[in-house]
Design a protein around this motif. Structure first.
Motif, PDB file in Angstrom:
ATOM      1  N   ARG A 188       8.245  25.534   7.906  1.00 22.70           N
ATOM      2  CA  ARG A 188       8.948  24.308   7.503  1.00 22.70           C
ATOM      3  C   ARG A 188       8.233  23.129   8.156  1.00 22.70           C
ATOM      4  O   ARG A 188       8.109  23.081   9.381  1.00 22.70           O
ATOM      5  CB  ARG A 188      10.410  24.346   7.938  1.00 22.70           C
ATOM      6  N   LEU A 189       7.788  22.168   7.359  1.00 20.11           N
ATOM      7  CA  LEU A 189       6.975  21.071   7.879  1.00 20.11           C
ATOM      8  C   LEU A 189       7.584  19.716   7.535  1.00 20.11           C
ATOM      9  O   LEU A 189       8.129  19.520   6.442  1.00 20.11           O
ATOM     10  CB  LEU A 189       5.556  21.129   7.288  1.00 20.11           C
ATOM     11  N   VAL A 190       7.474  18.790   8.488  1.00 22.51           N
ATOM     12  CA  VAL A 190       7.785  17.388   8.222  1.00 22.51           C
ATOM     13  C   VAL A 190       6.453  16.651   8.296  1.00 22.51           C
ATOM     14  O   VAL A 190       5.710  16.756   9.279  1.00 22.51           O
ATOM     15  CB  VAL A 190       8.822  16.812   9.226  1.00 22.51           C
ATOM     16  N   ILE A 191       6.127  15.916   7.234  1.00 23.00           N
ATOM     17  CA  ILE A 191       4.797  15.319   7.066  1.00 23.00           C
ATOM     18  C   ILE A 191       4.939  13.803   6.958  1.00 23.00           C
ATOM     19  O   ILE A 191       5.322  13.277   5.906  1.00 23.00           O
ATOM     20  CB  ILE A 191       4.108  15.873   5.804  1.00 23.00           C
ATOM     21  N   PRO A 192       4.639  13.065   8.035  1.00 25.38           N
ATOM     22  CA  PRO A 192       4.723  11.603   7.978  1.00 25.38           C
ATOM     23  C   PRO A 192       3.333  10.976   7.788  1.00 25.38           C
ATOM     24  O   PRO A 192       2.310  11.612   8.048  1.00 25.38           O
ATOM     25  CB  PRO A 192       5.258  11.252   9.372  1.00 25.38           C
ATOM     26  N   GLY A 193       3.296   9.720   7.349  1.00 27.84           N
ATOM     27  CA  GLY A 193       2.010   9.035   7.289  1.00 27.84           C
ATOM     28  C   GLY A 193       1.999   7.858   6.332  1.00 27.84           C
ATOM     29  O   GLY A 193       2.881   7.702   5.484  1.00 27.84           O
ATOM     30  N   ARG A 194       0.950   7.028   6.477  1.00 31.63           N
ATOM     31  CA  ARG A 194       0.763   5.885   5.582  1.00 31.63           C
ATOM     32  C   ARG A 194       0.140   6.349   4.269  1.00 31.63           C
ATOM     33  O   ARG A 194      -0.673   7.273   4.243  1.00 31.63           O
ATOM     34  CB  ARG A 194      -0.156   4.843   6.223  1.00 31.63           C
ATOM     35  N   VAL A 195       0.519   5.678   3.192  1.00 30.45           N
ATOM     36  CA  VAL A 195      -0.062   5.944   1.873  1.00 30.45           C
ATOM     37  C   VAL A 195      -0.450   4.610   1.235  1.00 30.45           C
ATOM     38  O   VAL A 195       0.015   3.541   1.658  1.00 30.45           O
ATOM     39  CB  VAL A 195       0.912   6.728   0.966  1.00 30.45           C
ATOM     40  N   PHE A 196      -1.300   4.680   0.196  1.00 26.14           N
ATOM     41  CA  PHE A 196      -1.906   3.461  -0.335  1.00 26.14           C
ATOM     42  C   PHE A 196      -1.871   3.492  -1.869  1.00 26.14           C
ATOM     43  O   PHE A 196      -2.254   4.490  -2.487  1.00 26.14           O
ATOM     44  CB  PHE A 196      -3.361   3.354   0.133  1.00 26.14           C
ATOM     45  N   ARG A 197      -1.451   2.377  -2.457  1.00 26.80           N
ATOM     46  CA  ARG A 197      -1.438   2.257  -3.908  1.00 26.80           C
ATOM     47  C   ARG A 197      -1.785   0.827  -4.309  1.00 26.80           C
ATOM     48  O   ARG A 197      -1.483  -0.115  -3.583  1.00 26.80           O
ATOM     49  CB  ARG A 197      -0.077   2.651  -4.483  1.00 26.80           C
ATOM     50  N   VAL A 198      -2.382   0.699  -5.485  1.00 29.38           N
ATOM     51  CA  VAL A 198      -2.776  -0.621  -5.966  1.00 29.38           C
ATOM     52  C   VAL A 198      -1.534  -1.308  -6.527  1.00 29.38           C
ATOM     53  O   VAL A 198      -1.264  -1.263  -7.723  1.00 29.38           O
ATOM     54  CB  VAL A 198      -3.885  -0.517  -7.029  1.00 29.38           C
ATOM     55  N   ASP A 199      -0.771  -1.918  -5.625  1.00 23.46           N
ATOM     56  CA  ASP A 199       0.449  -2.634  -6.007  1.00 23.46           C
ATOM     57  C   ASP A 199       0.374  -4.070  -5.521  1.00 23.46           C
ATOM     58  O   ASP A 199      -0.100  -4.342  -4.411  1.00 23.46           O
ATOM     59  CB  ASP A 199       1.696  -1.966  -5.390  1.00 23.46           C
ATOM     60  N   GLU A 200       0.841  -4.977  -6.332  1.00 22.60           N
ATOM     61  CA  GLU A 200       0.938  -6.369  -5.920  1.00 22.60           C
ATOM     62  C   GLU A 200       2.148  -6.516  -5.003  1.00 22.60           C
ATOM     63  O   GLU A 200       3.253  -6.108  -5.369  1.00 22.60           O
ATOM     64  CB  GLU A 200       1.096  -7.272  -7.146  1.00 22.60           C
ATOM     65  N   PRO A 201       1.973  -7.070  -3.796  1.00 21.23           N
ATOM     66  CA  PRO A 201       3.119  -7.192  -2.881  1.00 21.23           C
ATOM     67  C   PRO A 201       4.234  -8.046  -3.481  1.00 21.23           C
ATOM     68  O   PRO A 201       3.995  -9.132  -4.008  1.00 21.23           O
ATOM     69  CB  PRO A 201       2.512  -7.878  -1.647  1.00 21.23           C
ATOM     70  N   ASP A 202       5.453  -7.529  -3.435  1.00 19.41           N
ATOM     71  CA  ASP A 202       6.632  -8.296  -3.824  1.00 19.41           C
ATOM     72  C   ASP A 202       7.816  -7.792  -3.013  1.00 19.41           C
ATOM     73  O   ASP A 202       7.643  -7.070  -2.039  1.00 19.41           O
ATOM     74  CB  ASP A 202       6.885  -8.221  -5.339  1.00 19.41           C
ATOM     75  N   ALA A 203       9.016  -8.140  -3.416  1.00 21.31           N
ATOM     76  CA  ALA A 203      10.197  -7.795  -2.621  1.00 21.31           C
ATOM     77  C   ALA A 203      10.423  -6.295  -2.499  1.00 21.31           C
ATOM     78  O   ALA A 203      11.063  -5.834  -1.551  1.00 21.31           O
ATOM     79  CB  ALA A 203      11.438  -8.455  -3.219  1.00 21.31           C
ATOM     80  N   SER A 204       9.882  -5.513  -3.446  1.00 23.11           N
ATOM     81  CA  SER A 204      10.129  -4.071  -3.412  1.00 23.11           C
ATOM     82  C   SER A 204       8.854  -3.234  -3.410  1.00 23.11           C
ATOM     83  O   SER A 204       8.933  -2.006  -3.478  1.00 23.11           O
ATOM     84  CB  SER A 204      10.996  -3.657  -4.617  1.00 23.11           C
ATOM     85  N   HIS A 205       7.669  -3.858  -3.330  1.00 27.90           N
ATOM     86  CA  HIS A 205       6.419  -3.106  -3.368  1.00 27.90           C
ATOM     87  C   HIS A 205       5.455  -3.603  -2.292  1.00 27.90           C
ATOM     88  O   HIS A 205       5.447  -4.783  -1.946  1.00 27.90           O
ATOM     89  CB  HIS A 205       5.735  -3.231  -4.744  1.00 27.90           C
ATOM     90  N   SER A 206       4.642  -2.660  -1.789  1.00 25.92           N
ATOM     91  CA  SER A 206       3.590  -2.983  -0.831  1.00 25.92           C
ATOM     92  C   SER A 206       2.413  -2.057  -1.092  1.00 25.92           C
ATOM     93  O   SER A 206       2.620  -0.867  -1.387  1.00 25.92           O
ATOM     94  CB  SER A 206       4.092  -2.808   0.607  1.00 25.92           C
ATOM     95  N   PRO A 207       1.185  -2.542  -1.013  1.00 22.61           N
ATOM     96  CA  PRO A 207       0.032  -1.663  -1.248  1.00 22.61           C
ATOM     97  C   PRO A 207      -0.152  -0.612  -0.158  1.00 22.61           C
ATOM     98  O   PRO A 207      -0.840   0.386  -0.365  1.00 22.61           O
ATOM     99  CB  PRO A 207      -1.151  -2.637  -1.295  1.00 22.61           C
ATOM    100  N   VAL A 208       0.448  -0.848   1.009  1.00 24.67           N
ATOM    101  CA  VAL A 208       0.412   0.125   2.108  1.00 24.67           C
ATOM    102  C   VAL A 208       1.850   0.335   2.573  1.00 24.67           C
ATOM    103  O   VAL A 208       2.538  -0.619   2.916  1.00 24.67           O
ATOM    104  CB  VAL A 208      -0.448  -0.369   3.294  1.00 24.67           C
TER     105      VAL A 208
END
Length: 340
Positions: A188-208
């Motif tokens: 059983r594993l818990v996997i944390p970390g940063r992820v990255f997507r090509v999103d324009e920053p707004d109130a509900s989105h962040s590229p990181v």
């Protein structure tokens, strides 16, 4: 001259008691015992006396000189001891006194607080932390997770590609593939970390942004096991009064797949503007791991089953703290943190 010697001695001892500083002590010492001092003047005048008188006066003068030197030394030692005592009293610290805060304490970012709560809740369920690289192979990020070549998630508009084979991971799920290929089940594993997507920053989105994922691999796992784990996790993070439900959905790497909704933390499930009147709020996706993914990673899907779930930590932080703009979490403004 013997009388004068006695007066010099008595006068010096009396004045010595009134001395209050080392400078005054030095002045008195020079005045009495110095090269031109009163006692020295007596000794210099001994040449005018008869041998008998000179012997008697010399003996008395030496005794007086020794007595005064000892008195001056004792007085200086006492003054040094007193000064040391006063300095120690001034510099002494009472460790039983409450501390005085002179530097303002910082605040933990809500992202850190929520991440630790989620991590600790899963560790309490027997999970172990597992981490992987942020720069990932396309094969681990997509192919082994059962995402075909024409899947929209592979599009350059969604993914930061470094070259044809490497990219910035778009989710923490590549760690699932790495775990399935390197670890011996069950686990059983818990996997944390940063992820990255090509999103324009707004109130509900962040590229990181930060995700945390759970993966369970064992024999004879069912959807009921997933539902029980999700419900326990939700109550540990959001509170005992918060309910959870699974709503059918689709993910290439799970079958069946579901979205996890929780009863609105704002209105308690009665319906409000935050939950658009439904009483429910979506927080994450989950599902039974697709047999193709298990097979792609070298395990027999007929022997081993798995389920997984993943949540955006910033999403949970916004729900818990009533934050209406995810950018506030990442900007690090001290004025924002002070309000939490």
């Amino acid at each position: 001259m013997l009388e004068e010697l006695a007066k010099i001695r008595e006068n010096a001892l009396a004045r010595l008691k009134e001395v209050k500083s080392e400078a005054e002590l030095n002045e008195l010492n020079i005045e009495i015992l110095g090269r031109n001092g009163a006692l020295t003047g007596i000794l210099r005048s001994m040449g005018k006396l008869s041998p008998e008188e000179r012997a008697e006066l010399g003996k008395s003068a030496n005794a007086a000189k020794q007595a005064l030197a000892e008195a001056f030394g004792a007085r200086k030692a006492a003054m040094v001891e007193l000064a040391e005592k006063r300095r120690n009293e001034k510099e002494a610290l009472d460790v039983t006194l409450p501390g005085i805060q002179t530097v303002p304490l910082g605040k933990l970012n809500p992202l850190t607080v929520v991440y630790r709560e989620i991590r600790d809740a899963l560790i309490g369920l027997g999970f172990t932390t597992f981490e992987g690289p942020e720069i990932e192979y396309d094969d681990y990020n997509f192919t082994k997770l059962n995402l075909p070549l024409d899947h929209p998630a592979r599009d350059m508009q969604d993914t930061f590609y470094i070259d044809d084979k490497t990219l910035l991971r778009t989710h923490t799920s590549p760690c699932e593939a790495r775990a399935l290929m390197t670890m011996k089940p069950p686990f059983r594993l818990v996997i944390p970390g940063r992820v990255f997507r090509v999103d324009e920053p707004d109130a509900s989105h962040s590229p990181v942004f930060m995700q945390i994922e759970g993966l369970v691999v064992d024999k004879d796992l069912t959807l009921a096991d997933l539902k029980g784990t999700i419900d326990t996790f939700v109550k540990a993070v959001f509170g005992e009064n918060v309910k959870s439900r699974l709503r059918p959905s689709y993910f290439p790497f799970t079958e069946p797949s579901a979205e996890v909704d929780i009863s609105c933390t704002i209105c308690g499930g009665k319906g409000c503007s935050s939950c658009k009147g439904t009483g429910w709020m979506e927080i994450m996706g989950c599902g039974i791991t697709n047999p193709h993914e298990i097979e792609n990673c070298g395990l027999d899907p007929k022997e081993w089953k798995a389920f997984a779930f993943g949540v955006g930590v910033d999403r949970v932080a916004c729900l818990k703290y009533g934050i209406n703009d995810v950018r506030l979490i990442y900007e690090g403004d001290a004025r924002f943190l002070k309000q939490l």
